[in-house]
Scaffold this motif. Structure first.
Motif, PDB file in Angstrom:
ATOM      1  N   UNK A  70       0.818  -1.211   0.000  1.00 14.17           N
ATOM      2  CA  UNK A  70       0.000   0.000   0.000  1.00 14.17           C
ATOM      3  C   UNK A  70       0.856   1.266   0.000  1.00 14.17           C
ATOM      4  N   UNK A  71       1.888   1.298   0.828  1.00  9.94           N
ATOM      5  CA  UNK A  71       2.700   2.513   0.995  1.00  9.94           C
ATOM      6  C   UNK A  71       3.966   2.466   0.154  1.00  9.94           C
ATOM      7  N   UNK A  72       4.510   1.267  -0.059  1.00 12.80           N
ATOM      8  CA  UNK A  72       5.795   1.149  -0.729  1.00 12.80           C
ATOM      9  C   UNK A  72       6.918   1.057   0.294  1.00 12.80           C
ATOM     10  N   UNK A  73       8.068   1.572  -0.060  1.00 16.93           N
ATOM     11  CA  UNK A  73       9.236   1.512   0.823  1.00 16.93           C
ATOM     12  C   UNK A  73       9.307   2.789   1.643  1.00 16.93           C
ATOM     13  N   UNK A  74       9.355   2.611   2.946  1.00 14.71           N
ATOM     14  CA  UNK A  74       9.460   3.741   3.871  1.00 14.71           C
ATOM     15  C   UNK A  74      10.637   3.480   4.808  1.00 14.71           C
ATOM     16  N   UNK A  75      11.594   4.399   4.835  1.00  9.26           N
ATOM     17  CA  UNK A  75      12.817   4.235   5.628  1.00  9.26           C
ATOM     18  C   UNK A  75      12.897   5.310   6.705  1.00  9.26           C
ATOM     19  N   UNK A  76      13.523   4.953   7.796  1.00  7.55           N
ATOM     20  CA  UNK A  76      13.735   5.883   8.898  1.00  7.55           C
ATOM     21  C   UNK A  76      15.140   5.663   9.444  1.00  7.55           C
ATOM     22  N   UNK A  77      15.869   6.760   9.617  1.00  9.67           N
ATOM     23  CA  UNK A  77      17.237   6.672  10.123  1.00  9.67           C
ATOM     24  C   UNK A  77      17.232   6.396  11.616  1.00  9.67           C
ATOM     25  N   UNK A  78      18.283   5.737  12.074  1.00  6.79           N
ATOM     26  CA  UNK A  78      18.430   5.500  13.503  1.00  6.79           C
ATOM     27  C   UNK A  78      18.628   6.838  14.211  1.00  6.79           C
ATOM     28  N   UNK A  79      17.881   7.029  15.286  1.00 10.17           N
ATOM     29  CA  UNK A  79      17.875   8.339  15.932  1.00 10.17           C
ATOM     30  C   UNK A  79      19.081   8.571  16.836  1.00 10.17           C
ATOM     31  N   UNK A  80      19.553   7.550  17.516  1.00 12.46           N
ATOM     32  CA  UNK A  80      20.605   7.753  18.506  1.00 12.46           C
ATOM     33  C   UNK A  80      21.704   6.713  18.326  1.00 12.46           C
ATOM     34  N   UNK A  81      22.946   7.157  18.473  1.00 14.35           N
ATOM     35  CA  UNK A  81      24.063   6.224  18.420  1.00 14.35           C
ATOM     36  C   UNK A  81      24.087   5.306  19.633  1.00 14.35           C
ATOM     37  N   UNK A  82      23.660   5.832  20.776  1.00 14.83           N
ATOM     38  CA  UNK A  82      23.675   5.035  21.996  1.00 14.83           C
ATOM     39  C   UNK A  82      22.659   3.909  21.955  1.00 14.83           C
ATOM     40  N   UNK A  83      21.610   4.059  21.133  1.00 15.28           N
ATOM     41  CA  UNK A  83      20.588   3.028  21.044  1.00 15.28           C
ATOM     42  C   UNK A  83      20.969   1.913  20.068  1.00 15.28           C
ATOM     43  N   UNK A  84      22.048   2.098  19.328  1.00 16.85           N
ATOM     44  CA  UNK A  84      22.456   1.087  18.355  1.00 16.85           C
ATOM     45  C   UNK A  84      23.074  -0.115  19.055  1.00 16.85           C
ATOM     46  N   UNK A  85      22.873  -1.305  18.511  1.00 16.54           N
ATOM     47  CA  UNK A  85      23.606  -2.471  19.038  1.00 16.54           C
ATOM     48  C   UNK A  85      25.108  -2.286  18.826  1.00 16.54           C
ATOM     49  N   UNK A  86      25.934  -2.833  19.711  1.00 15.42           N
ATOM     50  CA  UNK A  86      27.385  -2.644  19.565  1.00 15.42           C
ATOM     51  C   UNK A  86      27.936  -3.153  18.241  1.00 15.42           C
ATOM     52  N   UNK A  87      27.369  -4.242  17.732  1.00 13.71           N
ATOM     53  CA  UNK A  87      27.867  -4.799  16.466  1.00 13.71           C
ATOM     54  C   UNK A  87      27.557  -3.855  15.316  1.00 13.71           C
ATOM     55  N   UNK A  88      26.368  -3.276  15.308  1.00 13.08           N
ATOM     56  CA  UNK A  88      26.012  -2.335  14.250  1.00 13.08           C
ATOM     57  C   UNK A  88      26.879  -1.090  14.310  1.00 13.08           C
ATOM     58  N   UNK A  89      27.130  -0.584  15.515  1.00 15.75           N
ATOM     59  CA  UNK A  89      27.970   0.605  15.658  1.00 15.75           C
ATOM     60  C   UNK A  89      29.404   0.317  15.222  1.00 15.75           C
ATOM     61  N   UNK A  90      29.951  -0.836  15.633  1.00 18.62           N
ATOM     62  CA  UNK A  90      31.311  -1.194  15.223  1.00 18.62           C
ATOM     63  C   UNK A  90      31.396  -1.410  13.711  1.00 18.62           C
ATOM     64  N   UNK A  91      30.363  -2.008  13.135  1.00 19.31           N
ATOM     65  CA  UNK A  91      30.361  -2.228  11.686  1.00 19.31           C
ATOM     66  C   UNK A  91      30.296  -0.910  10.935  1.00 19.31           C
ATOM     67  N   UNK A  92      29.525   0.033  11.468  1.00 24.14           N
ATOM     68  CA  UNK A  92      29.466   1.341  10.825  1.00 24.14           C
ATOM     69  C   UNK A  92      30.834   2.026  10.835  1.00 24.14           C
TER      70      UNK A  92
END
Length: 231
Positions: A70-92
């Motif tokens: 119905x809507x298609x693709x809807x993306x939202x950026x991560x709001x806070x670095x502190x809320x990221x999992x450690x693996x995602x932050x290290x990978x970034x």
């Protein structure tokens, strides 16, 4: 008879240090572009819930996306670095290091190519630039392979975790992960072939020096005569 002997010689002539330098730079640049695009793509993880098959979830290093008919693709950026999992932050962080080191490595290798003028008498400088470019491109490839392999390992462990209920959906591999593996291998191969080109150039310079250097002149032998006196 002569044509059969000329074929290997022609192949050896084509495999010159100059050709290997350009081929390795082309492969490295392709890997760098692929790494940069992969870093921004939100297709590292994909998930489809059995409760609602019309929704597909995607997660990357920077965005979380949902796709519905119905809507298609809807993306939202991560709001806070502190809320990221450690693996995602290290990978970034590692992917950003990969892009930066790969860009510096390609630039250094470009100015170290044979045929790119940077000043008179710059053979040693060009060799140093090629070695530096190979090291940086190698670092770029390794820092690309490490985060994608780490995320893949964690996804496999969580997918087969028996403590989680079967109803809970699991993340699966996205297209960006395969792209990251491919780009990392391209960077490693490109950096390795830069080292091969440097070794080929050193061997060719050594052979040229041996051919064109005149042999050492031998000193004339002096004959010592015994002086005799006739009494």
């Amino acid at each position: 008879m002569f044509r059969a002997a000329e074929a290997p010689i022609a192949g050896m002539v084509l495999l010159t240090p100059k050709a290997v330098q350009r081929a390795s730079l082309f492969v490295s640049f392709g890997g760098l572009v692929t790494t940069f695009v992969t870093t921004l793509l939100p297709l590292w993880k994909t998930m489809n819930s059995d409760l609602n098959e019309m929704e597909n979830w995607y997660e990357g290093l920077w965005h979380m996306c949902i796709f519905t008919e119905e809507v298609g693709l809807h993306c939202k950026a991560f709001e806070s670095l502190l809320a990221l999992p450690p693996i995602t932050l290290a990978s970034r962080v590692l992917m950003c290091v990969s892009v930066a080191s790969g860009l510096l490595g390609v630039a250094a290798a470009f100015f170290g190519l044979d045929g790119v003028a940077i000043g008179p008498g710059c053979h040693r400088t060009k060799r140093t630039l090629l070695v530096l470019g190979g090291v940086l491109i190698w670092v770029s490839g390794v820092t690309t392979l490490v985060p994608v392999s780490l995320i893949a390992y964690v996804m496999v462990v969580e997918f087969w975790d028996e403590s989680l209920p079967d109803v809970m959906p699991r993340w699966e591999y996205g297209e960006a992960m395969f792209s990251a593996w491919f780009s990392g291998l391209l960077l490693v191969v490109g950096g390795t072939f830069l080292f091969v080109a440097v070794c080929m150039g050193d061997h060719e310079a050594r052979q040229r020096k041996e051919i064109f250097t005149p042999p050492h002149e031998q000193r004339p032998k002096t004959q010592h005569y015994l002086k005799t006196e006739v009494l």
